[in-house]
Design an enzyme around this catalytic site. Structure first.
Site, PDB file in Angstrom:
ATOM      1  N   LYS A   1       0.845  -1.213   0.000  1.00  0.00           N
ATOM      2  CA  LYS A   1       0.000   0.000   0.000  1.00  0.00           C
ATOM      3  C   LYS A   1       0.872   1.251   0.000  1.00  0.00           C
ATOM      4  CE  LYS A   1      -3.878  -2.244   2.256  1.00  0.00           C
ATOM      5  NZ  LYS A   1      -4.455  -2.697   3.512  1.00  0.00           N
TER       6      LYS A   1
ATOM      7  N   ASP B   1     -11.452   2.800   3.937  1.00  0.00           N
ATOM      8  CA  ASP B   1     -11.884   1.397   3.881  1.00  0.00           C
ATOM      9  C   ASP B   1     -13.403   1.294   3.732  1.00  0.00           C
ATOM     10  OD1 ASP B   1     -10.018  -0.701   3.970  1.00  0.00           O
ATOM     11  OD2 ASP B   1      -9.563  -0.312   6.084  1.00  0.00           O
TER      12      ASP B   1
ATOM     13  N   GLN C   1      -4.970  -1.413   9.532  1.00  0.00           N
ATOM     14  CA  GLN C   1      -4.890  -2.760   8.958  1.00  0.00           C
ATOM     15  C   GLN C   1      -5.530  -3.780   9.899  1.00  0.00           C
ATOM     16  OE1 GLN C   1      -3.745  -3.408   5.875  1.00  0.00           O
ATOM     17  NE2 GLN C   1      -4.035  -5.610   6.056  1.00  0.00           N
TER      18      GLN C   1
END
Ligand code: GUN
Length: 297
Positions: free
Chosen positions: A54, A121, A98
């Site tokens: 990422k 997200d 995460q």
């Protein structure tokens, strides 16, 4: 008939190019650089690989990447304090924590402490509610990537029968809402669905997101259907070693389907590409600027 292969790797590259072009324009015309903060708690090897990837791709499209690596025994209070700091930092437009988090941390509490406008997200309960009621929201990356590929391949999705196999909060449910938003007739199937083969056979669009290796055989697929395989499962090879397979049996399904995503190289590469797209979208919204076309739901 042999299905057309939907190349997610190539499609993800075009999404990243679009993002990079828009980022360059933002920089030049408004002096704004989108920033993505990624928080990793602990040392889960798979998570470390994702986070590295990422960060690398964020920088490659011209955005700022802020990585926060915290010890596995970080307290909830310390993690929440970091999120508050990132929420208040104007240089940070997107925040991703995460998952999975170590067991002593409450994932729902942590995710819902992120400013919904920076929740790239799309997991915050406000974004879930906005998507569920057809309002502008941040959309989870994997279903957004699936939607982009479906639109690219089929054009209008209006009136098509879509079956989503899997009811997870991260893929199945948001995918169903996105398809509904594009006027599909949507069925969410799952492990308790009766006559699953018949349900799937009636679908123009099949999105498989159950996490069970090759559980959808080709004879469940209607001729000409478009198949999006979200599964990434590692299985043993007969002669030793392992290989990655999807939730769909590719060999038999690709003989019947009109189009199908492979595993690997299908949905997988789209997830990070959509994370970058979401960060750009969040940055544009934060600055009252026009959103990039084709990168949102
Ligand atoms: N872990 C595995 N996939 C994801 C994802 O899409 N978002 C976050 N935050 N964690 C993950």
């Amino acid at each position: 008939m042999s299905a057309e292969i939907i190349d997610g790797k190539a499609f993800a590259a075009t999404v990243r190019e679009k993002v990079a072009t828009h980022v360059a324009r933002l920089k030049e015309e408004a002096g704004i650089v989108p920033g993505l903060a990624v928080v990793l708690v602990g040392e889960d090897p798979a998570s470390q690989v994702y986070v590295r990837s990422k960060g690398k791709q964020t920088v490659e499209v011209g955005m700022n990447s802020y990585e926060h690596k915290l010890a596995a025994d970080t307290s909830e209070a310390d993690l929440l304090a970091l999120i508050t700091q990132l929420n208040n930092d104007p240089a940070v437009h997107g925040i991703l924590v995460q998952l999975p988090l170590p067991g002593h941390l409450n994932e729902d509490l942590v995710i819902n402490s992120i400013d919904p406008a920076k929740d790239v997200d799309g997991f915050h309960i406000s974004n879930v509610g906005l998507l569920g009621t057809g309002q502008k929201s941040m959309v989870p990356c994997t279903p957004l990537g699936c939607l982009m590929m479906l639109r690219d391949h089929l054009g209008s999705l209006s009136g098509l029968n879509a079956v989503v196999i899997g009811r997870s909060n991260i893929v199945g449910k948001p995918m169903a809402n996105l398809l509904l938003g594009d006027s599909c007739t949507v069925t969410i199937a799952h492990s308790r669905t009766r006559d699953l083969a018949d349900v799937v056979r009636r679908a123009d669009i099949v999105v498989a997101a159950v996490g069970r290796a090759e559980m959808v055989p080709g004879d469940w697929i209607g001729p000409g259907a478009t198949v999006i395989d979200v599964g990434i499962n590692r299985i043993d090879k007969p002669g030793g070693g392992t290989r990655l397979v999807g939730d769909v049996d590719f060999a038999s399904a690709s003989a019947v389907a009109g189009a199908i995503t492979p595993v690997p190289g299908g949905v997988g590469p789209m997830t990070i590409a959509c994370l970058l797209a979401n960060t750009l979208t969040a940055c544009c919204r934060a600055n009252g600027l026009e959103e990039p076309e084709g990168l949102t739901a």
